[in-house]
Design a protein around this motif. Structure first.
Motif, PDB file in Angstrom:
ATOM      1  N   MET B  89      78.761  88.373   3.810  1.00  0.00           N
ATOM      2  CA  MET B  89      77.454  88.578   4.439  1.00  0.00           C
ATOM      3  C   MET B  89      76.363  87.905   3.612  1.00  0.00           C
ATOM      4  O   MET B  89      75.443  87.304   4.158  1.00  0.00           O
ATOM      5  N   VAL B  92      76.495  84.279   4.477  1.00  0.00           N
ATOM      6  CA  VAL B  92      75.809  84.025   5.747  1.00  0.00           C
ATOM      7  C   VAL B  92      74.299  84.006   5.515  1.00  0.00           C
ATOM      8  O   VAL B  92      73.589  83.105   5.981  1.00  0.00           O
ATOM      9  N   PHE B  96      71.882  80.711   5.880  1.00  0.00           N
ATOM     10  CA  PHE B  96      70.811  80.774   6.867  1.00  0.00           C
ATOM     11  C   PHE B  96      69.455  80.537   6.194  1.00  0.00           C
ATOM     12  O   PHE B  96      68.605  79.820   6.713  1.00  0.00           O
ATOM     13  N   PHE B 100      68.121  77.336   7.903  1.00  0.00           N
ATOM     14  CA  PHE B 100      67.103  77.636   8.911  1.00  0.00           C
ATOM     15  C   PHE B 100      65.750  77.987   8.294  1.00  0.00           C
ATOM     16  O   PHE B 100      64.726  77.870   8.944  1.00  0.00           O
ATOM     17  N   PHE B 122      67.227  87.788   8.459  1.00  0.00           N
ATOM     18  CA  PHE B 122      68.319  87.502   9.401  1.00  0.00           C
ATOM     19  C   PHE B 122      69.461  88.500   9.225  1.00  0.00           C
ATOM     20  O   PHE B 122      69.902  89.115  10.188  1.00  0.00           O
ATOM     21  N   VAL B 125      68.593  92.184  10.240  1.00  0.00           N
ATOM     22  CA  VAL B 125      68.673  92.532  11.656  1.00  0.00           C
ATOM     23  C   VAL B 125      70.115  92.462  12.144  1.00  0.00           C
ATOM     24  O   VAL B 125      70.551  93.270  12.956  1.00  0.00           O
ATOM     25  N   THR B 126      70.866  91.468  11.609  1.00  0.00           N
ATOM     26  CA  THR B 126      72.223  91.255  12.104  1.00  0.00           C
ATOM     27  C   THR B 126      73.178  92.352  11.654  1.00  0.00           C
ATOM     28  O   THR B 126      73.938  92.896  12.449  1.00  0.00           O
ATOM     29  N   PHE B 127      73.159  92.651  10.363  1.00  0.00           N
ATOM     30  CA  PHE B 127      74.084  93.665   9.845  1.00  0.00           C
ATOM     31  C   PHE B 127      73.287  94.890   9.412  1.00  0.00           C
ATOM     32  O   PHE B 127      73.321  95.300   8.249  1.00  0.00           O
ATOM     33  N   ALA B 128      72.577  95.477  10.372  1.00  0.00           N
ATOM     34  CA  ALA B 128      71.612  96.518  10.037  1.00  0.00           C
ATOM     35  C   ALA B 128      72.222  97.648   9.217  1.00  0.00           C
ATOM     36  O   ALA B 128      71.631  98.099   8.244  1.00  0.00           O
TER      37      ALA B 128
END
Lengths: 203, 321, 199
Positions: B89, B92, B96, B100, B122, B125-128
């Motif tokens: 994670m 990732v 990002f 980005f 990012f 929110v994705t892996f809250a």
């Protein structure tokens, strides 16, 4: 004639693709692509509406006074969208409930209006039909690819069937609208960086 | 441009201020190894490798140098993720952050948002549930985390999300860093020292620091004394939730903050006011992160506004003269 | 001369628009009338299924059986309060229709109670606009099923954690929606308690 149809179709699927080249219809790309099922229904609806509205506009093209052509096209498009909505409600109530307001949103999809305005007003019905259908398909396959990855990453499922087991940590951003932004960006990036760039160099 | 290509250049372009930022961050990072175990160090290495690689690939493609700012991004990123976050994670997040958050805008110096925070937002929110619900309790005892790979105890909440047990004991723990939280944000005192060093070295803007702090204290005070913010008093709110880290190291990021001195005042105030507001009223407790990202968004606009203001004043003076 | 042709052009425009509109409206009205009974029937069936589901009763597959079963077991009542509800005569189950503010819009739910024990028999969401994939997961079976046999007022615990009799598992990443659901079931419980006492 056939050759022309082929050429238009090819262009709409690739070099002039409504989504990743003309960047139209982004609103619905963000809204419906979190689950494959919704995307398929949306795509079918859109192909249907673009095809038929293009034919209708094309048939009437010599009668439509130029000044009110937008009004007429909007009316035609809206009628077909309502038609789709009614048919869904009557025969596919579950899908209709899931899509909710999205069906009505087909009318705001710029692709339909764009094709009617740019193509159907100047071309024969058959050609316009081919253009409408192929634009719709060009839109659909991009959406399906995005939806495939979003559903896979966001929910671990494809078409509602769990594919990735419990070891998969769901990327919840992928089922939200920002996820579509990133997916679409990556998609356009890949396509423009790899495929279209080659075509331009070859030209 | 052409001779740039032909002359061989070193792979990495080192900038003096960036080095200073890293020096300033090091004590807090070392402290977090003490509190959270050796896994933190491995995480640091992993994040650095992937952060560097993502920038290197882009830089190679465009025939540019890797700027040393990527290491600052890596550094900050490690500091603001939970110490027990799975490695992948973090990967990732950092990829990002660099791709980005920075490279798509055109690389170092052109990014609108602070890259480390972008990456964190990012994965936040994705892996809250990983980012908000699994905090490690610091390892206790004299040797602390030096004899551990990773802490054993996991708690589901930080003081920011519960607002409980605030008192003198908490203040002391928060000052030293003996509280659950992100890797590097827990030790307020070391961050404070690092931050003051940066301000003295003129790497971090004093204007932003002062005005952010002012805005924060006033707003939090207002919320606290009207009873809206629960029992979250001024000291607790400054000591927790990465406020120190954000204040000295991210809000002052010279690239994403405005350049104009007047604009910096508004920028600092904006962050200061938004942080308690977001912490108190939204479902996301991480006010500082979102406040800085929001302020980043308005940064260029503030610059423009300040410039326009000056122009008008000048023309008025001209007219008067 | 020229002025006249301009007027003629305008009139032609209006007439054209009018006739096109007329044709399409006629077609659409025809389709609408043709499918109307089907649409209302679908909605009606959906409502009946939902009421039976939240009452914890078995839901027959075919439309005809559903109609029979529904009319045999359930009576609709406006009740004393403002909340319309359905009563199952044989089993002593009451189903309330309750609204609450969701994240994006109003959530309407059927909430059923067993009037002997005061426990919930089930919940079903009739209408909502929650975020697909996040809040919209309230439609998933595990979420609705967990309410059966529980008693309000409720609080929630994070998804995947063990919940006791007054708790339910919230949905990860959808705190707003989970809170809305909590408010709705608690409101339904309050309404149920109030009516039970008055009767």
């Amino acid at each position: 004639m056939n050759k022309k149809i082929g050429k238009i179709t090819l262009a709409n699927l690739g070099r002039d693709n409504p989504v990743f080249v003309q960047v139209l219809g982004i609103c619905s790309t963000l809204a419906v692509t979190n689950v494959l099922k919704n995307t398929v229904v949306m795509s079918i609806g859109l192909v249907f509406v673009t095809g038929l509205s293009n034919v209708t506009v094309s048939v009437l093209r010599k009668q439509i006074p130029t000044r009110i052509r937008m009004m007429v096209s909007t009316l035609i498009i809206a009628s077909y969208v309502i038609l789709v909505d009614i048919v869904l409600k009557a025969y596919l109530p579950d899908v209709s409930r899931q899509l909710g307001p999205y069906v009505g949103l087909i009318i705001t999809n710029c692709i339909i209006m764009g094709r009617a305005e740019a193509f159907a007003l100047n071309n024969k019905p058959l050609l316009s039909f081919a253009d409408g259908i192929s634009s719709g398909i060009g839109y659909s396959y991009v959406l399906l690819i995005i939806a495939f990855f979003r559903e896979l990453m966001g929910s671990g499922t494809i078409w509602g069937v769990t594919v990735l087991g419990s070891w998969w940590v769901k990327w919840s951003i992928m089922v939200m609208a920002p996820g579509a932004f990133f997916m679409l960006a990556v998609f356009i990036w890949l396509v423009k960086g790899v495929i279209i760039k080659d075509a331009e160099v070859a030209k | 441009m052409n001779d740039k290509k032909t002359t061989k250049q070193p792979l990495i372009r080192w900038l003096a201020p960036m080095k200073k930022v890293m020096w300033a961050l090091s004590p807090a990072l070392a402290a977090s190894v003490y509190f959270f175990g050796w896994r933190v160090l491995i995480m640091f290495v992993v994040v650095n490798i992937f952060g560097f690689l993502s920038e290197y690939l882009f830089a190679k493609h465009y025939n540019e140098q890797v700027s040393s700012s990527v290491f600052v991004t890596n550094f900050l990123f490690v500091m603001i993720i939970p110490p027990t976050l799975p490695y992948w994670m973090a990967v990732v997040g950092i990829v990002f952050a660099v791709v980005f958050g920075k490279m798509v805008f055109g690389g170092f110096g052109k990014n609108i948002f602070n890259p480390a925070l972008t990456g964190r937002a990012f994965i936040y929110v994705t892996f809250a549930s990983y980012m908000t619900g699994r905090w490690a309790e610091p390892v206790q005892g004299f040797f602390g985390g030096l004899v551990k790979y990773t802490p054993d105890a996991i708690t589901s909440a930080t003081v920011l999300s519960t607002g409980e047990n605030i008192g003198t004991t908490f203040y002391i723990s928060a000052l030293t860093g003996n509280i659950p939280g992100s890797t590097g944000e827990t030790s307020a005192i070391l961050l404070l020292i690092g931050g003051i060093y940066l301000v003295m070295q003129k790497v971090a803007s004093r204007t932003i620091v002062i005005w952010t702090l002012t805005g924060m204290l006033v707003t939090q005070g207002l919320l606290f004394y009207t009873g809206t913010a629960g029992n979250f008093d001024l000291i607790a709110s400054v000591l927790s939730g990465g406020f120190m880290l954000g204040l000295f190291f991210m809000a002052t990021d010279p690239v994403s903050a405005p350049k104009d001195e007047t604009a910096k005042i508004f920028y600092g105030l904006f962050i200061g006011v938004m942080t308690p507001v977001i912490r108190t009223f939204s479902v996301w407790p991480e006010g500082m992160m979102f406040a800085i990202l929001l302020a980043n968004m308005f940064g260029p606009l503030m610059d423009m506004g300040a410039k326009e203001l000056k122009k008008r004043q000048k023309s008025k003076q001209m007219k008067a003269a | 001369m020229e002025k006249k042709s301009k007027t003629a052009f305008r009139i032609r425009m209006v007439l054209f628009m009018f006739s096109v509109t007329f044709v399409f409206v006629v077609i659409l009205s025809f389709v609408h009338l043709y499918t109307r009974s089907l649409v209302t029937r679908n909605e009606n069936l959906f409502l009946k299924r939902s009421v039976l589901y939240s009452a914890g009763l078995s839901v027959p597959e075919s439309a005809e059986e559903l109609d029979n079963f529904f009319s045999e077991n359930i009576t609709e009542s406006q009740g004393t309060g403002e909340y319309p509800h359905y009563i199952s005569k044989n089993n002593g189950i009451v189903v309330y229709t309750v609204n609450g503010a969701g994240l994006w819009g109003v959530i309407t739910a059927h909430v059923g109670f067993d009037s002997q024990t005061g426990k919930m028999t089930g919940i079903d969401f009739v209408k909502h606009n929650e975020t697909p994939g996040l809040g919209a997961r309230i439609d998933e079976d595990w979420f609705r099923e967990q309410f059966r046999g529980k008693k309000g007022p409720f609080t929630y615990v994070p998804e995947g954690e063990e919940a006791n009799e007054n708790q339910f598992d919230a949905i990860t990443g959808a705190t707003g929606t989970s809170k809305a659901v909590k408010d709705i079931v608690n409101k339904a419980t309050a309404v149920y308690n109030a009516t039970e006492k008055s009767e």
